[in-house]
Design a protein around this motif. Structure first.
Motif, PDB file in Angstrom:
ATOM      1  N   PHE A 143       0.844  -1.186   0.000  1.00 60.66           N
ATOM      2  CA  PHE A 143       0.000   0.000   0.000  1.00 60.66           C
ATOM      3  C   PHE A 143       0.887   1.246   0.000  1.00 60.66           C
ATOM      4  O   PHE A 143       2.014   1.215   0.511  1.00 60.66           O
ATOM      5  CB  PHE A 143      -0.874   0.038   1.248  1.00 60.66           C
ATOM      6  CG  PHE A 143      -2.031  -0.917   1.241  1.00 60.66           C
ATOM      7  CD1 PHE A 143      -2.122  -1.964   0.354  1.00 60.66           C
ATOM      8  CD2 PHE A 143      -3.057  -0.754   2.148  1.00 60.66           C
ATOM      9  CE1 PHE A 143      -3.196  -2.826   0.353  1.00 60.66           C
ATOM     10  CE2 PHE A 143      -4.138  -1.610   2.167  1.00 60.66           C
ATOM     11  CZ  PHE A 143      -4.215  -2.653   1.272  1.00 60.66           C
ATOM     12  N   LEU A 144       0.398   2.318  -0.550  1.00 62.06           N
ATOM     13  CA  LEU A 144       1.122   3.597  -0.492  1.00 62.06           C
ATOM     14  C   LEU A 144       0.858   4.298   0.826  1.00 62.06           C
ATOM     15  O   LEU A 144       1.704   5.059   1.316  1.00 62.06           O
ATOM     16  CB  LEU A 144       0.705   4.503  -1.654  1.00 62.06           C
ATOM     17  CG  LEU A 144       1.103   4.027  -3.042  1.00 62.06           C
ATOM     18  CD1 LEU A 144       0.525   4.966  -4.103  1.00 62.06           C
ATOM     19  CD2 LEU A 144       2.606   3.947  -3.170  1.00 62.06           C
ATOM     20  N   PHE A 145      -0.329   4.049   1.404  1.00 60.59           N
ATOM     21  CA  PHE A 145      -0.702   4.676   2.663  1.00 60.59           C
ATOM     22  C   PHE A 145      -1.117   3.600   3.656  1.00 60.59           C
ATOM     23  O   PHE A 145      -1.722   2.587   3.287  1.00 60.59           O
ATOM     24  CB  PHE A 145      -1.851   5.663   2.452  1.00 60.59           C
ATOM     25  CG  PHE A 145      -1.477   6.819   1.569  1.00 60.59           C
ATOM     26  CD1 PHE A 145      -0.873   7.940   2.107  1.00 60.59           C
ATOM     27  CD2 PHE A 145      -1.700   6.773   0.208  1.00 60.59           C
ATOM     28  CE1 PHE A 145      -0.506   9.003   1.292  1.00 60.59           C
ATOM     29  CE2 PHE A 145      -1.344   7.826  -0.614  1.00 60.59           C
ATOM     30  CZ  PHE A 145      -0.735   8.948  -0.067  1.00 60.59           C
ATOM     31  N   GLU A 167       8.977   4.452   0.948  1.00 58.97           N
ATOM     32  CA  GLU A 167       9.305   3.561  -0.166  1.00 58.97           C
ATOM     33  C   GLU A 167      10.244   2.444   0.270  1.00 58.97           C
ATOM     34  O   GLU A 167      10.116   1.297  -0.183  1.00 58.97           O
ATOM     35  CB  GLU A 167       9.929   4.351  -1.310  1.00 58.97           C
ATOM     36  CG  GLU A 167      10.210   3.489  -2.522  1.00 58.97           C
ATOM     37  CD  GLU A 167      10.781   4.271  -3.687  1.00 58.97           C
ATOM     38  OE1 GLU A 167      10.936   3.645  -4.758  1.00 58.97           O
ATOM     39  OE2 GLU A 167      11.061   5.462  -3.550  1.00 58.97           O
ATOM     40  N   ALA A 168      11.178   2.754   1.154  1.00 59.06           N
ATOM     41  CA  ALA A 168      12.124   1.731   1.618  1.00 59.06           C
ATOM     42  C   ALA A 168      11.383   0.571   2.286  1.00 59.06           C
ATOM     43  O   ALA A 168      11.715  -0.594   2.077  1.00 59.06           O
ATOM     44  CB  ALA A 168      13.128   2.347   2.582  1.00 59.06           C
ATOM     45  N   ARG A 169      10.356   0.881   3.078  1.00 60.28           N
ATOM     46  CA  ARG A 169       9.579  -0.191   3.727  1.00 60.28           C
ATOM     47  C   ARG A 169       8.779  -0.966   2.686  1.00 60.28           C
ATOM     48  O   ARG A 169       8.695  -2.192   2.746  1.00 60.28           O
ATOM     49  CB  ARG A 169       8.631   0.393   4.781  1.00 60.28           C
ATOM     50  CG  ARG A 169       7.668  -0.666   5.339  1.00 60.28           C
ATOM     51  CD  ARG A 169       7.009  -0.231   6.607  1.00 60.28           C
ATOM     52  NE  ARG A 169       5.949  -1.115   7.029  1.00 60.28           N
ATOM     53  CZ  ARG A 169       6.096  -2.333   7.540  1.00 60.28           C
ATOM     54  NH1 ARG A 169       7.304  -2.827   7.679  1.00 60.28           N
ATOM     55  NH2 ARG A 169       5.065  -3.060   7.916  1.00 60.28           N
ATOM     56  N   ARG A 170       8.179  -0.276   1.732  1.00 58.51           N
ATOM     57  CA  ARG A 170       7.384  -0.954   0.710  1.00 58.51           C
ATOM     58  C   ARG A 170       8.244  -1.897  -0.122  1.00 58.51           C
ATOM     59  O   ARG A 170       7.786  -2.955  -0.538  1.00 58.51           O
ATOM     60  CB  ARG A 170       6.692   0.070  -0.191  1.00 58.51           C
ATOM     61  CG  ARG A 170       5.555   0.787   0.524  1.00 58.51           C
ATOM     62  CD  ARG A 170       4.774   1.693  -0.413  1.00 58.51           C
ATOM     63  NE  ARG A 170       5.498   2.940  -0.614  1.00 58.51           N
ATOM     64  CZ  ARG A 170       5.862   3.435  -1.795  1.00 58.51           C
ATOM     65  NH1 ARG A 170       5.564   2.803  -2.896  1.00 58.51           N
ATOM     66  NH2 ARG A 170       6.515   4.577  -1.873  1.00 58.51           N
ATOM     67  N   LEU A 171       9.503  -1.529  -0.350  1.00 57.64           N
ATOM     68  CA  LEU A 171      10.398  -2.395  -1.115  1.00 57.64           C
ATOM     69  C   LEU A 171      10.937  -3.538  -0.267  1.00 57.64           C
ATOM     70  O   LEU A 171      11.095  -4.661  -0.744  1.00 57.64           O
ATOM     71  CB  LEU A 171      11.554  -1.578  -1.698  1.00 57.64           C
ATOM     72  CG  LEU A 171      11.154  -0.544  -2.758  1.00 57.64           C
ATOM     73  CD1 LEU A 171      12.368   0.286  -3.155  1.00 57.64           C
ATOM     74  CD2 LEU A 171      10.538  -1.208  -3.961  1.00 57.64           C
TER      75      LEU A 171
END
Length: 75
Positions: A35-37, A47-51
């Motif tokens: 998710f973006l949010f 972004e680092a966590r999403r990746l």
């Protein structure tokens, strides 16, 4: 000793299990997109966590709270 009702119940349960398994197998697989949010606090997820954590739905703070709650209530 098993009677006709027991055999009928076993047959019905087998049929239910078969149909549930077929339904689960037919479900489309979800893409593991982050998710973006955050779904809890609605803050942006970096972004680092999403990746690093593909498929994440919460920010680090909310995930820590969720993990602590689940650990406390897992008993």
């Amino acid at each position: 000793m098993a009677d006709i009702a027991d055999f009928a119940n076993d047959l019905v349960q087998e049929c239910i299990d078969h149909h549930l398994a077929a339904r689960v197998a037919a479900k489309p697989k979800l893409a593991a997109a982050s998710f973006l949010f955050c779904e809890c606090c609605e803050d942006p997820i970096p972004e680092a966590r999403r990746l690093a954590q593909v498929g994440c739905t919460q920010c680090v703070s909310c995930q820590a709270i969720t993990d602590a709650w689940e650990a406390r209530h897992a008993r």
